[in-house]
Design a protein around this motif. Structure first.
Motif, PDB file in Angstrom:
ATOM      1  N   THR A   2       0.882  -1.842  -0.103  1.00 23.85           N
ATOM      2  CA  THR A   2       0.277  -0.105  -0.179  1.00 23.85           C
ATOM      3  C   THR A   2       1.319   0.899   0.337  1.00 23.85           C
ATOM      4  N   ASP A   3       2.020   0.989   0.401  1.00 23.14           N
ATOM      5  CA  ASP A   3       2.894   2.535   1.013  1.00 23.14           C
ATOM      6  C   ASP A   3       3.648   2.706  -0.433  1.00 23.14           C
ATOM      7  N   ALA A   4       3.903   1.394  -1.954  1.00 19.09           N
ATOM      8  CA  ALA A   4       4.339   1.888  -2.742  1.00 19.09           C
ATOM      9  C   ALA A   4       3.726   2.255  -4.012  1.00 19.09           C
ATOM     10  N   PRO A   5       4.608   2.691  -5.202  1.00 22.48           N
ATOM     11  CA  PRO A   5       3.961   3.468  -5.904  1.00 22.48           C
ATOM     12  C   PRO A   5       4.149   2.344  -7.139  1.00 22.48           C
ATOM     13  N   THR A   6       2.608   2.754  -7.796  1.00 21.76           N
ATOM     14  CA  THR A   6       1.939   1.699  -8.670  1.00 21.76           C
ATOM     15  C   THR A   6       3.217   1.847  -9.913  1.00 21.76           C
ATOM     16  N   VAL A   7       4.151   1.280 -10.064  1.00 26.67           N
ATOM     17  CA  VAL A   7       4.606  -0.142 -11.660  1.00 26.67           C
ATOM     18  C   VAL A   7       4.037  -1.083 -12.421  1.00 26.67           C
ATOM     19  N   LEU A   8       4.534  -0.134 -13.650  1.00 23.52           N
ATOM     20  CA  LEU A   8       3.272  -0.419 -15.022  1.00 23.52           C
ATOM     21  C   LEU A   8       4.204  -1.639 -15.570  1.00 23.52           C
ATOM     22  N   VAL A   9       4.069  -2.766 -16.671  1.00 23.81           N
ATOM     23  CA  VAL A   9       4.890  -3.049 -17.358  1.00 23.81           C
ATOM     24  C   VAL A   9       4.399  -3.066 -18.639  1.00 23.81           C
ATOM     25  N   CYS A  10       4.981  -2.427 -19.696  1.00 19.97           N
ATOM     26  CA  CYS A  10       4.587  -2.599 -21.162  1.00 19.97           C
ATOM     27  C   CYS A  10       5.365  -3.467 -22.156  1.00 19.97           C
ATOM     28  N   TRP A  11       4.944  -4.084 -22.964  1.00 22.01           N
ATOM     29  CA  TRP A  11       5.966  -4.134 -23.950  1.00 22.01           C
ATOM     30  C   TRP A  11       4.825  -4.334 -25.201  1.00 22.01           C
ATOM     31  N   THR A  12       6.282  -4.113 -26.401  1.00 21.91           N
ATOM     32  CA  THR A  12       5.952  -3.877 -27.009  1.00 21.91           C
ATOM     33  C   THR A  12       7.522  -4.910 -27.915  1.00 21.91           C
ATOM     34  N   THR A  13       6.926  -4.551 -29.598  1.00 22.86           N
ATOM     35  CA  THR A  13       7.522  -5.292 -30.137  1.00 22.86           C
ATOM     36  C   THR A  13       8.197  -4.665 -31.654  1.00 22.86           C
ATOM     37  N   VAL A  14       9.228  -5.174 -32.331  1.00 21.64           N
ATOM     38  CA  VAL A  14       9.664  -3.907 -33.211  1.00 21.64           C
ATOM     39  C   VAL A  14      10.575  -5.161 -33.996  1.00 21.64           C
ATOM     40  N   SER A  15      10.360  -4.957 -35.754  1.00 21.94           N
ATOM     41  CA  SER A  15      11.280  -6.034 -36.262  1.00 21.94           C
ATOM     42  C   SER A  15      12.814  -6.060 -36.377  1.00 21.94           C
ATOM     43  N   GLN A  16      13.494  -4.679 -35.323  1.00 22.17           N
ATOM     44  CA  GLN A  16      15.039  -4.430 -35.387  1.00 22.17           C
ATOM     45  C   GLN A  16      15.919  -4.267 -34.730  1.00 22.17           C
ATOM     46  N   GLN A  17      17.201  -4.433 -33.604  1.00 25.97           N
ATOM     47  CA  GLN A  17      17.049  -4.491 -32.434  1.00 25.97           C
ATOM     48  C   GLN A  17      17.956  -3.375 -32.527  1.00 25.97           C
ATOM     49  N   PRO A  81       7.606   2.172 -35.310  1.00 23.05           N
ATOM     50  CA  PRO A  81       7.564   1.976 -37.799  1.00 23.05           C
ATOM     51  C   PRO A  81       6.627   1.325 -36.879  1.00 23.05           C
ATOM     52  N   TYR A  82       5.620   0.416 -36.299  1.00 24.07           N
ATOM     53  CA  TYR A  82       4.618   0.324 -37.295  1.00 24.07           C
ATOM     54  C   TYR A  82       3.719   0.869 -37.936  1.00 24.07           C
ATOM     55  N   GLU A  83       2.626   0.173 -38.933  1.00 22.33           N
ATOM     56  CA  GLU A  83       0.780   0.625 -38.428  1.00 22.33           C
ATOM     57  C   GLU A  83       0.385   0.859 -37.069  1.00 22.33           C
ATOM     58  N   VAL A  84       0.396  -0.177 -37.045  1.00 24.85           N
ATOM     59  CA  VAL A  84      -0.457  -0.619 -36.072  1.00 24.85           C
ATOM     60  C   VAL A  84       0.738  -1.859 -34.433  1.00 24.85           C
ATOM     61  N   PRO A  85       0.871  -1.099 -33.578  1.00 22.92           N
ATOM     62  CA  PRO A  85       1.948  -1.086 -32.520  1.00 22.92           C
ATOM     63  C   PRO A  85       1.461  -1.899 -31.962  1.00 22.92           C
ATOM     64  N   GLN A  86       2.149  -3.085 -30.943  1.00 22.51           N
ATOM     65  CA  GLN A  86       1.332  -3.825 -30.045  1.00 22.51           C
ATOM     66  C   GLN A  86       2.070  -2.583 -28.829  1.00 22.51           C
ATOM     67  N   ILE A  87       1.095  -2.501 -27.800  1.00 20.54           N
ATOM     68  CA  ILE A  87       1.156  -1.866 -26.930  1.00 20.54           C
ATOM     69  C   ILE A  87       0.415  -2.171 -26.285  1.00 20.54           C
ATOM     70  N   VAL A  88       1.368  -3.220 -24.981  1.00 18.55           N
ATOM     71  CA  VAL A  88       0.093  -3.859 -23.735  1.00 18.55           C
ATOM     72  C   VAL A  88       0.219  -3.879 -22.965  1.00 18.55           C
ATOM     73  N   THR A  89      -0.424  -2.844 -21.468  1.00 19.40           N
ATOM     74  CA  THR A  89       0.603  -2.337 -20.289  1.00 19.40           C
ATOM     75  C   THR A  89      -0.366  -3.285 -19.215  1.00 19.40           C
ATOM     76  N   VAL A  90       0.206  -3.640 -18.269  1.00 22.03           N
ATOM     77  CA  VAL A  90      -0.138  -4.257 -16.889  1.00 22.03           C
ATOM     78  C   VAL A  90      -0.018  -3.912 -16.155  1.00 22.03           C
TER      79      VAL A  90
END
Length: 108
Positions: A2-17, A81-90
């Protein structure tokens, strides 16, 4: 945590390193992420334009604070770079208090 800030984790992917590295650097410089990890190469299977695709991608795992969620999504859309990027956050359920505070400080 309860006393710690909320951390979010987000994933995305791209085609090149190099794309992954460029996005990671920009997220850190703009302070919308505290940490970005790059996994890959990975193999992604998905449907696009009516066909099944299989591509090599690099996954970014982005840690940020709850207060940066909207800004993070905006920056990802701007840089991606993607037209529709994956942006998933939890929302994390259980995060070490000191780590959560560090994430909050880095993105504050």
């Amino acid at each position: 945590m309860t006393d710690a800030p909320t951390v979010l984790v987000c994933w995305t992917t791209v085609s090149q390193q190099e794309q992954a590295r460029t996005i990671a650097q920009a997220l850190l410089e703009r302070r919308v992420a505290a940490c970005v990890q790059i996994d890959g190469p990975i193999e992604s299977h998905y449907c696009w334009d009516g066909r099944v695709c299989c591509e090599t991608e690099y996954r970014l795992v982005i840690k940020t604070s709850a207060g940066q969620q909207t800004r993070l999504k905006d920056v990802l859309r701007e840089l991606h770079p993607y037209e529709v990027p994956q942006i998933v956050t939890v929302r994390s359920v259980d995060v070490d208090r000191d780590y959560a505070r560090w994430v909050d400080e880095q993105t504050g």
